[in-house]
Design a protein around this motif. Structure first.
Motif, mmCIF file in Angstrom:
data_model
loop_
_atom_site.group_PDB
_atom_site.id
_atom_site.type_symbol
_atom_site.label_atom_id
_atom_site.label_comp_id
_atom_site.label_asym_id
_atom_site.label_seq_id
_atom_site.Cartn_x
_atom_site.Cartn_y
_atom_site.Cartn_z
ATOM 1 N N VAL A 94 0.837 -1.205 0.000
ATOM 2 C CA VAL A 94 0.000 0.000 0.000
ATOM 3 C C VAL A 94 0.870 1.253 0.000
ATOM 4 O O VAL A 94 0.615 2.203 -0.744
ATOM 5 C CB VAL A 94 -0.960 -0.004 1.210
ATOM 6 N N ILE A 95 1.929 1.253 0.813
ATOM 7 C CA ILE A 95 2.834 2.403 0.864
ATOM 8 C C ILE A 95 3.502 2.625 -0.488
ATOM 9 O O ILE A 95 3.596 3.761 -0.976
ATOM 10 C CB ILE A 95 3.888 2.210 1.970
ATOM 11 N N LEU A 96 3.964 1.566 -1.114
ATOM 12 C CA LEU A 96 4.599 1.696 -2.434
ATOM 13 C C LEU A 96 3.612 2.212 -3.475
ATOM 14 O O LEU A 96 3.962 3.048 -4.320
ATOM 15 C CB LEU A 96 5.201 0.358 -2.871
ATOM 16 N N PHE A 97 2.363 1.726 -3.428
ATOM 17 C CA PHE A 97 1.340 2.186 -4.353
ATOM 18 C C PHE A 97 1.071 3.680 -4.166
ATOM 19 O O PHE A 97 1.017 4.440 -5.140
ATOM 20 C CB PHE A 97 0.048 1.379 -4.150
ATOM 21 N N LEU A 98 0.923 4.116 -2.918
ATOM 22 C CA LEU A 98 0.671 5.532 -2.647
ATOM 23 C C LEU A 98 1.863 6.401 -3.044
ATOM 24 O O LEU A 98 1.686 7.503 -3.572
ATOM 25 C CB LEU A 98 0.320 5.739 -1.177
ATOM 26 N N ALA A 99 3.063 5.904 -2.807
ATOM 27 C CA ALA A 99 4.261 6.651 -3.200
ATOM 28 C C ALA A 99 4.338 6.790 -4.719
ATOM 29 O O ALA A 99 4.693 7.858 -5.237
ATOM 30 C CB ALA A 99 5.505 5.961 -2.666
#
Length: 112
Positions: A94-99
């Motif tokens: 999720v963090i990678l997607f948002l980044a």
């Protein structure tokens, strides 16, 4: 100078830490070392890119906020990785997607 030394030390520490977990899964030690280098090096590279941008765009005022966010996120993901590994992986995705979304949005803007 400190970031240069840190990039080598942090990457090596990540590789050793990752490789120390080889008994948990059937992953060859060389692959564990390589994955540790990729993960730790990627985290350090991201920090190396984000910090100058935060300093340049806010005159250094956002640095304590960015640093606190990095530390909090790192602590949270580390605790999840120890106690609930599957949830930690989901949170990391999720963090990678948002980044990636944020990167695409910021890349589309032009600085005048």
């Amino acid at each position: 100078m400190l970031h240069l030394v840190g990039s080598v030390v942090n990457t090596a520490a990540g590789a050793i830490l990752f490789a120390s977990q080889t008994g948990v899964a059937d992953i060859p030690p060389a692959l564990s070392l390589a994955l540790g280098v990729i993960v730790a090096g990627g985290v350090h590279a991201t920090r190396t890119v984000v910090r100058p941008v935060a300093t340049a765009t806010t005159g250094g005022l956002a640095n304590p906020v960015v640093s606190s966010a990095e530390d909090g996120l790192s602590l949270g993901v580390s605790l999840l990785a120890v106690f609930v590994p599957v949830l930690a992986v989901v949170l990391l995705v999720v963090i990678l997607f948002l980044a990636a979304r944020l990167w695409r949005r910021l890349r589309g803007r032009r600085l005048i």
